[in-house]
Write a protein that holds these residues in place. Structure first.
Motif, PDB file in Angstrom:
ATOM      1  N   ALA A  74       0.815  -1.220   0.000  1.00 10.27           N
ATOM      2  CA  ALA A  74       0.000   0.000   0.000  1.00 10.27           C
ATOM      3  C   ALA A  74       0.844   1.264   0.000  1.00 10.27           C
ATOM      4  O   ALA A  74       0.342   2.339  -0.350  1.00 10.27           O
ATOM      5  CB  ALA A  74      -0.934   0.004   1.205  1.00 10.27           C
ATOM      6  N   SER A  75       2.102   1.162   0.382  1.00  5.09           N
ATOM      7  CA  SER A  75       2.978   2.331   0.359  1.00  5.09           C
ATOM      8  C   SER A  75       3.534   2.605  -1.031  1.00  5.09           C
ATOM      9  O   SER A  75       4.112   3.661  -1.268  1.00  5.09           O
ATOM     10  CB  SER A  75       4.148   2.134   1.340  1.00  5.09           C
ATOM     11  OG  SER A  75       5.041   1.133   0.871  1.00  5.09           O
ATOM     12  N   VAL A  76       3.339   1.653  -1.952  1.00  2.00           N
ATOM     13  CA  VAL A  76       3.860   1.784  -3.317  1.00  2.00           C
ATOM     14  C   VAL A  76       2.739   1.970  -4.341  1.00  2.00           C
ATOM     15  O   VAL A  76       2.884   2.727  -5.304  1.00  2.00           O
ATOM     16  CB  VAL A  76       4.701   0.536  -3.683  1.00  2.00           C
ATOM     17  CG1 VAL A  76       5.150   0.593  -5.142  1.00  2.00           C
ATOM     18  CG2 VAL A  76       5.890   0.402  -2.756  1.00  2.00           C
ATOM     19  N   VAL A  77       1.606   1.304  -4.135  1.00  2.00           N
ATOM     20  CA  VAL A  77       0.504   1.296  -5.099  1.00  2.00           C
ATOM     21  C   VAL A  77      -0.632   2.183  -4.596  1.00  2.00           C
ATOM     22  O   VAL A  77      -1.012   2.113  -3.423  1.00  2.00           O
ATOM     23  CB  VAL A  77      -0.002  -0.142  -5.330  1.00  2.00           C
ATOM     24  CG1 VAL A  77      -1.166  -0.158  -6.310  1.00  2.00           C
ATOM     25  CG2 VAL A  77       1.133  -1.028  -5.838  1.00  2.00           C
ATOM     26  N   GLY A  78      -1.191   2.991  -5.487  1.00  2.00           N
ATOM     27  CA  GLY A  78      -2.265   3.915  -5.123  1.00  2.00           C
ATOM     28  C   GLY A  78      -3.574   3.215  -4.809  1.00  2.00           C
ATOM     29  O   GLY A  78      -3.801   2.070  -5.207  1.00  2.00           O
ATOM     30  N   ARG A  79      -4.454   3.927  -4.116  1.00  2.00           N
ATOM     31  CA  ARG A  79      -5.727   3.351  -3.681  1.00  2.00           C
ATOM     32  C   ARG A  79      -6.640   3.023  -4.866  1.00  2.00           C
ATOM     33  O   ARG A  79      -7.117   1.911  -5.013  1.00  2.00           O
ATOM     34  CB  ARG A  79      -6.427   4.302  -2.718  1.00  2.00           C
ATOM     35  CG  ARG A  79      -7.778   3.784  -2.210  1.00  2.00           C
ATOM     36  CD  ARG A  79      -8.363   4.714  -1.178  1.00  2.00           C
ATOM     37  NE  ARG A  79      -7.709   4.566   0.105  1.00  2.00           N
ATOM     38  CZ  ARG A  79      -7.123   5.543   0.778  1.00  2.00           C
ATOM     39  NH1 ARG A  79      -7.086   6.770   0.267  1.00  2.00           N
ATOM     40  NH2 ARG A  79      -6.563   5.321   1.959  1.00  2.00           N
ATOM     41  N   PHE A  80      -6.899   4.008  -5.719  1.00  4.77           N
ATOM     42  CA  PHE A  80      -7.748   3.802  -6.892  1.00  4.77           C
ATOM     43  C   PHE A  80      -7.000   4.023  -8.203  1.00  4.77           C
ATOM     44  O   PHE A  80      -7.273   3.372  -9.194  1.00  4.77           O
ATOM     45  CB  PHE A  80      -8.969   4.721  -6.845  1.00  4.77           C
ATOM     46  CG  PHE A  80      -9.889   4.460  -5.695  1.00  4.77           C
ATOM     47  CD1 PHE A  80     -10.590   3.265  -5.601  1.00  4.77           C
ATOM     48  CD2 PHE A  80     -10.049   5.406  -4.683  1.00  4.77           C
ATOM     49  CE1 PHE A  80     -11.442   3.021  -4.533  1.00  4.77           C
ATOM     50  CE2 PHE A  80     -10.908   5.162  -3.616  1.00  4.77           C
ATOM     51  CZ  PHE A  80     -11.599   3.961  -3.539  1.00  4.77           C
ATOM     52  N   PHE A  81      -6.056   4.972  -8.172  1.00  3.73           N
ATOM     53  CA  PHE A  81      -5.311   5.325  -9.372  1.00  3.73           C
ATOM     54  C   PHE A  81      -3.819   5.278  -9.065  1.00  3.73           C
ATOM     55  O   PHE A  81      -3.409   5.483  -7.904  1.00  3.73           O
ATOM     56  CB  PHE A  81      -5.714   6.716  -9.861  1.00  3.73           C
ATOM     57  CG  PHE A  81      -7.168   6.844 -10.189  1.00  3.73           C
ATOM     58  CD1 PHE A  81      -7.661   6.372 -11.394  1.00  3.73           C
ATOM     59  CD2 PHE A  81      -8.047   7.419  -9.284  1.00  3.73           C
ATOM     60  CE1 PHE A  81      -9.010   6.484 -11.694  1.00  3.73           C
ATOM     61  CE2 PHE A  81      -9.399   7.532  -9.571  1.00  3.73           C
ATOM     62  CZ  PHE A  81      -9.883   7.059 -10.783  1.00  3.73           C
ATOM     63  N   PRO A  82      -2.986   5.012 -10.066  1.00  8.41           N
ATOM     64  CA  PRO A  82      -1.541   4.928  -9.831  1.00  8.41           C
ATOM     65  C   PRO A  82      -0.983   6.178  -9.157  1.00  8.41           C
ATOM     66  O   PRO A  82      -1.237   7.302  -9.595  1.00  8.41           O
ATOM     67  CB  PRO A  82      -0.974   4.763 -11.252  1.00  8.41           C
ATOM     68  CG  PRO A  82      -2.083   4.131 -12.032  1.00  8.41           C
ATOM     69  CD  PRO A  82      -3.339   4.730 -11.465  1.00  8.41           C
ATOM     70  N   GLY A  83      -0.269   5.968  -8.068  1.00  6.89           N
ATOM     71  CA  GLY A  83       0.409   7.056  -7.380  1.00  6.89           C
ATOM     72  C   GLY A  83      -0.436   7.867  -6.429  1.00  6.89           C
ATOM     73  O   GLY A  83       0.104   8.684  -5.683  1.00  6.89           O
ATOM     74  N   LEU A  84      -1.750   7.666  -6.400  1.00  2.86           N
ATOM     75  CA  LEU A  84      -2.639   8.458  -5.544  1.00  2.86           C
ATOM     76  C   LEU A  84      -3.200   7.603  -4.412  1.00  2.86           C
ATOM     77  O   LEU A  84      -3.671   6.496  -4.647  1.00  2.86           O
ATOM     78  CB  LEU A  84      -3.787   9.046  -6.368  1.00  2.86           C
ATOM     79  CG  LEU A  84      -3.395   9.984  -7.515  1.00  2.86           C
ATOM     80  CD1 LEU A  84      -4.641  10.429  -8.273  1.00  2.86           C
ATOM     81  CD2 LEU A  84      -2.639  11.190  -6.988  1.00  2.86           C
ATOM     82  N   GLY A  85      -3.182   8.138  -3.201  1.00  2.17           N
ATOM     83  CA  GLY A  85      -3.769   7.429  -2.068  1.00  2.17           C
ATOM     84  C   GLY A  85      -2.877   6.352  -1.486  1.00  2.17           C
ATOM     85  O   GLY A  85      -3.372   5.376  -0.917  1.00  2.17           O
TER      86      GLY A  85
END
Length: 214
Positions: free
Chosen positions: A187-198
Motif C-alpha cells: 500500500a505504500s507503493v501502489v495507489g488506492r484507486f489510481f496509480p500514485g494516488l492514495g
C-alpha cells in the motif's frame, strides 16, 4: 432525448458482469458464497453492505423506469453527441476494468470483508491500483453521467462514491491486520484507486503469513 435501448441493456450487462456472474463463478469453483457483508459481525460493515445493495437496486429500478417511461420521465438532460460517445467509451473502459480485475482476483474476490482471510493479490491490474474493481465500477457508473445525465444519477453516483470510499478504508484496516507488513509495503507503493494516488504510509508492523501472498 429519444429512448435508447442500449442504456437499460448496458445496465443489465453491468449488473450481471459485476455481481451475478462473479458470485456464480466463485460458487462453482470453490463452493464459497462471496457475499461477505452479512457474515461480518461488525454493524458498520453490514450497514455499508446494505447501502451498496440499496444503491444497485435503485440503479436497476432507474433502468426499468427508463425502459418503461422513457428518458423524459426521469428528467434526463440532453448533451451533445460527442459527450454521449465519450460516455460509451468510458463505460467500456470501466466495465473492462471491473471484469478483468475480478478475474485476476480469482478465489480471493469477495463482496465485503470476509471474516476468513483470503490471499493478497498484487499482480495484474493490482500492480497499478489496490482497488481496480472499485475503480472500474466508479468509472462505469460515471459514464452514465455522460450518456444519460439526470439528477437521480448524479446523486446516486455521489452516494456510491462515498460508500466505496468508506468500504475501501474499512477493507484496508482489515488487510493490515491480516497481512501486516506485507500489505503495508504494497500500500505504500501502489495507489488506492489510481496509480500514485492514495498511498499509505508504511507503519512498523510484524511480517504477515507468506502463505497468504499471491
Amino acid at each position: 432525448m429519444e429512448f435508447n435501448p442500449a442504456i437499460p441493456l448496458s445496465v443489465m450487462v453491468f449488473f450481471l458482469a459485476a455481481f451475478v456472474w462473479p458470485l456464480l463463478r466463485l460458487w462453482r469453483r470453490t463452493g464459497t458464497f462471496a457475499m461477505a457483508f452479512q457474515r461480518n459481525r461488525d454493524p458498520i460493515q453490514r450497514i455499508v453492505g446494505a447501502a451498496i445493495a440499496f444503491y444497485m437496486t435503485g440503479f436497476c429500478v432507474w433502468a426499468g423506469v427508463y425502459s418503461a417511461l422513457g428518458p423524459r420521465a426521469l428528467g434526463v438532460w440532453v448533451l451533445p453527441a460527442p459527450f454521449i460517445r465519450l460516455g460509451w467509451g468510458v463505460l467500456a473502459i470501466g466495465l473492462g476494468l471491473t471484469i478483468t480485475a475480478q478475474a485476476q482476483m480469482g478465489s480471493s474476490w469477495r463482496m465485503g470483508v470476509d471474516p476468513e482471510p483470503t490471499r493478497l493479490v498484487t499482480s495484474g491490474l493490482f500492480q497499478l491500483s489496490r482497488n481496480p474493481i472499485y475503480t472500474g465500477m466508479l468509472t462505469t457508473l460515471m459514464a452514465y453521467l455522460l450518456i444519460s445525465p439526470c439528477a437521480y444519477l448524479v446523486m446516486g453516483w455521489l452516494q456510491f462514491t462515498l460508500l466505496i470510499s468508506l468500504q475501501t478504508r474499512y477493507e484496508e484496516q482489515s488487510l493490515l491486520r491480516t497481512h501486516g507488513a506485507l500489505y503495508a509495503q504494497y500500500a505504500s507503493v501502489v495507489g488506492r484507486f489510481f496509480p500514485g494516488l492514495g498511498k499509505l504510509s508504511k507503519p512498523d508492523l510484524p511480517a504477515a503469513d507468506p502463505v497468504l501472498r499471491s
